[in-house]
Design a protein around this motif. Structure first.
Motif, PDB file in Angstrom:
ATOM      1  N   GLY A   1     -30.346  -6.783   7.778  1.00 52.86           N
ATOM      2  CA  GLY A   1     -29.074  -6.668   7.066  1.00 52.86           C
ATOM      3  C   GLY A   1     -28.949  -7.415   5.539  1.00 52.86           C
ATOM      4  O   GLY A   1     -28.326  -6.758   4.627  1.00 52.86           O
ATOM      5  N   HIS A   2     -29.769  -8.421   5.472  1.00 51.52           N
ATOM      6  CA  HIS A   2     -29.839  -9.035   4.218  1.00 51.52           C
ATOM      7  C   HIS A   2     -30.591  -7.922   3.085  1.00 51.52           C
ATOM      8  O   HIS A   2     -30.400  -8.048   2.005  1.00 51.52           O
ATOM      9  CB  HIS A   2     -30.305 -10.453   4.208  1.00 51.52           C
ATOM     10  CG  HIS A   2     -29.094 -11.317   4.521  1.00 51.52           C
ATOM     11  ND1 HIS A   2     -28.424 -11.752   3.733  1.00 51.52           N
ATOM     12  CD2 HIS A   2     -28.476 -11.785   5.493  1.00 51.52           C
ATOM     13  CE1 HIS A   2     -27.656 -13.059   3.859  1.00 51.52           C
ATOM     14  NE2 HIS A   2     -27.531 -12.388   5.350  1.00 51.52           N
ATOM     15  N   ARG A   3     -31.598  -7.420   3.747  1.00 56.25           N
ATOM     16  CA  ARG A   3     -32.632  -6.562   2.937  1.00 56.25           C
ATOM     17  C   ARG A   3     -31.947  -5.415   2.486  1.00 56.25           C
ATOM     18  O   ARG A   3     -31.797  -4.882   1.436  1.00 56.25           O
ATOM     19  CB  ARG A   3     -33.968  -6.335   3.716  1.00 56.25           C
ATOM     20  CG  ARG A   3     -34.996  -7.549   3.803  1.00 56.25           C
ATOM     21  CD  ARG A   3     -36.291  -7.101   4.448  1.00 56.25           C
ATOM     22  NE  ARG A   3     -36.240  -6.746   5.827  1.00 56.25           N
ATOM     23  CZ  ARG A   3     -36.538  -7.604   6.570  1.00 56.25           C
ATOM     24  NH1 ARG A   3     -36.602  -8.932   6.458  1.00 56.25           N
ATOM     25  NH2 ARG A   3     -36.598  -7.464   8.083  1.00 56.25           N
ATOM     26  N   PHE A   4     -30.818  -4.794   3.279  1.00 54.91           N
ATOM     27  CA  PHE A   4     -30.175  -3.609   3.124  1.00 54.91           C
ATOM     28  C   PHE A   4     -28.961  -4.266   1.824  1.00 54.91           C
ATOM     29  O   PHE A   4     -28.968  -3.444   0.901  1.00 54.91           O
ATOM     30  CB  PHE A   4     -29.328  -3.405   4.175  1.00 54.91           C
ATOM     31  CG  PHE A   4     -28.353  -2.288   4.252  1.00 54.91           C
ATOM     32  CD1 PHE A   4     -28.628  -0.891   3.822  1.00 54.91           C
ATOM     33  CD2 PHE A   4     -26.682  -2.855   3.981  1.00 54.91           C
ATOM     34  CE1 PHE A   4     -27.632  -0.070   3.670  1.00 54.91           C
ATOM     35  CE2 PHE A   4     -26.001  -1.644   3.781  1.00 54.91           C
ATOM     36  CZ  PHE A   4     -26.205  -0.363   3.513  1.00 54.91           C
ATOM     37  N   SER A   5     -28.610  -5.410   2.199  1.00 54.44           N
ATOM     38  CA  SER A   5     -27.896  -5.832   0.791  1.00 54.44           C
ATOM     39  C   SER A   5     -28.467  -5.962  -0.374  1.00 54.44           C
ATOM     40  O   SER A   5     -27.843  -5.590  -1.295  1.00 54.44           O
ATOM     41  CB  SER A   5     -27.177  -7.175   1.322  1.00 54.44           C
ATOM     42  OG  SER A   5     -26.117  -7.272   2.523  1.00 54.44           O
ATOM     43  N   GLN A   6     -29.691  -6.421  -0.389  1.00 56.56           N
ATOM     44  CA  GLN A   6     -30.625  -6.611  -1.493  1.00 56.56           C
ATOM     45  C   GLN A   6     -30.717  -4.927  -2.077  1.00 56.56           C
ATOM     46  O   GLN A   6     -31.019  -4.878  -3.266  1.00 56.56           O
ATOM     47  CB  GLN A   6     -31.795  -7.400  -1.214  1.00 56.56           C
ATOM     48  CG  GLN A   6     -31.375  -8.797  -0.912  1.00 56.56           C
ATOM     49  CD  GLN A   6     -32.663  -9.464  -0.057  1.00 56.56           C
ATOM     50  OE1 GLN A   6     -33.860  -8.852  -0.120  1.00 56.56           O
ATOM     51  NE2 GLN A   6     -32.361 -10.826   0.021  1.00 56.56           N
ATOM     52  N   GLY A   7     -31.077  -4.217  -1.136  1.00 58.55           N
ATOM     53  CA  GLY A   7     -31.062  -3.001  -1.340  1.00 58.55           C
ATOM     54  C   GLY A   7     -29.787  -2.265  -2.147  1.00 58.55           C
ATOM     55  O   GLY A   7     -29.989  -1.580  -3.144  1.00 58.55           O
ATOM     56  N   LEU A   8     -28.905  -2.639  -1.791  1.00 62.15           N
ATOM     57  CA  LEU A   8     -27.558  -2.139  -2.515  1.00 62.15           C
ATOM     58  C   LEU A   8     -27.540  -2.886  -4.038  1.00 62.15           C
ATOM     59  O   LEU A   8     -27.199  -2.078  -4.991  1.00 62.15           O
ATOM     60  CB  LEU A   8     -26.218  -2.607  -1.763  1.00 62.15           C
ATOM     61  CG  LEU A   8     -26.149  -1.985  -0.280  1.00 62.15           C
ATOM     62  CD1 LEU A   8     -24.993  -2.377   0.197  1.00 62.15           C
ATOM     63  CD2 LEU A   8     -26.179  -0.337  -0.671  1.00 62.15           C
ATOM     64  N   GLY A   9     -27.970  -4.057  -3.799  1.00 64.37           N
ATOM     65  CA  GLY A   9     -28.118  -4.606  -5.349  1.00 64.37           C
ATOM     66  C   GLY A   9     -29.010  -3.901  -6.382  1.00 64.37           C
ATOM     67  O   GLY A   9     -28.583  -3.737  -7.282  1.00 64.37           O
TER      68      GLY A   9
END
Length: 418
Positions: free
Chosen positions: A284-292
């Protein structure tokens, strides 16, 4: 160009004009300056989803839609959820006289130039560019906040959150030999992986889609802004969940989330606002970083294409540090994000505890979210206090001399933008 520089320039020009007017007896100009404005465009993290105090939203027919009831179609314009508590409205923005929130919960890049109602699950609002043009007729737009990328043709934040939470609930209430069936179909019982959230190809496609939409925004701004001077802030996303849960949520009744059927633990995490496998948190955090990465890439690409434009990347991925759901034993109290909350039927009453409920009751409650998405729409979005923090982040980005800044929450709760 920063406002103080424009003001100084305007003052100098006024002196020169006055001197010329005295010499040749020119009449004084009669045109009054337009009021200054800040505008928000994009999706739920900008519109104020989760912050409450939602205001009526004008639909494509020009009718202001107030709350239409829990059983109304979710495409109603009101469910854009434009909040009086949104970060745009809470930010300290010296020199800004008026604020216009044009963002819409669920907004996608295609909604920038096309009416949202033109696509599946879109809302009955005009294209955000058309709304922007209308504002520019009476306002001098000096600041634009954009949050775009979490919803696109490949994936949406809501579908990702729903997938991972449903997997946890299915795992908690059923065994490996059973299956979890609800209106959306069978649900797996394993934690979410990176590929379940967004593949590299999907991130790449979303980046191209987002860049194309924001290119249209910048082009339009250069055409309609009264003085041609405006700062554009590209805000990315913060994760409502921590990198790991507080140890108090690891297990309950001697069971953790790596085995079949852990209903007490499932109920405990739901009550705390984080019905999620621990193994899903890192993806989930890697996904958030991907959005960033989508947002930063969009800003960098367009900065090269529009070298005269004032474009700032605002990284808010650490803005909720120490105050995410289930980081403390008091969760959801004190958290900066809304917990996942469901209703047992479209009643308007949120279920805060799943303790003692069997899987039939759980399925019925989950199905309410599927049938009436507005009943669970606020889940895992910044709450009013979270938007207050994001408002501080925006204020810092509006005043900075840098082209890229990070907004970070310290252990004592102070917010810094640098």
């Amino acid at each position: 160009m920063p406002r103080f520089r424009r003001t100084a320039l305007a003052a100098a020009l006024t002196i020169v004009t006055a001197a010329l007017s005295t010499a040749v007896a020119l009449p004084a100009p009669a045109t009054a300056a337009l009021p200054t404005a800040a505008v928000a465009l994009g999706d739920s993290f900008i519109s104020g989803e989760g912050a409450g105090a939602y205001t009526p939203v004008v639909d494509t027919n020009g009718v202001a839609q107030g709350f239409p009831g829990w059983t109304a179609p979710n495409n109603n314009a009101y469910f854009c959820h434009r909040s009086a508590n949104a970060s745009l409205n809470q930010a300290n923005l010296p020199g800004i006289q008026n604020r216009f929130n044009l963002a819409c919960s669920g907004g996608q890049p295609r909604d920038i130039a096309t009416a949202s109602a033109a696509r599946e699950k879109g809302r009955t609002v005009a294209a955000q560019l058309d709304q922007l043009r209308a504002v520019a007729q009476t306002q001098d737009i000096d600041l634009v906040l954009i949050g775009l990328g979490s919803n696109n043709s490949s994936f949406t934040f809501g579908s990702v959150a729903e997938k991972c939470a449903n997997r946890f609930i299915a795992d908690a209430w059923t065994g490996w030999w059973e299956f979890w069936a609800y209106l959306g179909g069978p649900v797996e019982q394993k934690p979410c992986s990176d590929a379940d959230l967004a593949t590299a190809a999907q991130i790449s496609a979303a980046t191209a889609e987002t860049t194309a939409a924001v290119r249209q925004i910048l082009t339009t701004l250069d055409q309609v802004d009264a003085d041609g001077q405006h700062r554009v802030v590209f805000q990315d996303y913060t994760n409502p969940l921590p990198l790991d849960l507080n140890p108090a949520y690891y297990e309950e009744d001697g069971r953790d989330d790596t085995r079949d059927k852990f209903r007490d633990l499932g109920a405990e995490r739901y009550a705390a606002g984080c019905p999620i496998h621990r193994a899903s948190l890192a993806p989930g955090h890697r996904f958030s970083q991907g959005l960033g990465g989508i947002v930063k890439s969009t800003r960098d690409t367009l900065a090269a294409e529009f070298p005269a434009d004032d474009l700032v990347y605002l990284n808010v991925q650490r803005a909720f540090d120490g105050a995410r759901l289930c980081e403390s034993t008091s969760s959801p109290a004190g958290a900066l994000a809304t917990p996942i909350r469901l209703q047992d039927g479209a009643t308007g009453t949120f279920v805060t505890s799943l303790a003692g409920k069997d899987k039939i009751a759980i399925q019925r409650i989950a199905n309410t979210c599927v049938s009436y998405f507005q009943t669970c729409q606020e889940s895992w979005h910044p709450n009013a206090t979270g938007h207050q923090v994001l408002g501080q982040c925006l204020a810092g980005a509006a005043a900075t001399a840098s082209r890229a800044v990070s907004c970070v929450r310290a252990g004592d709760g102070t917010i810094s933008v640098s």
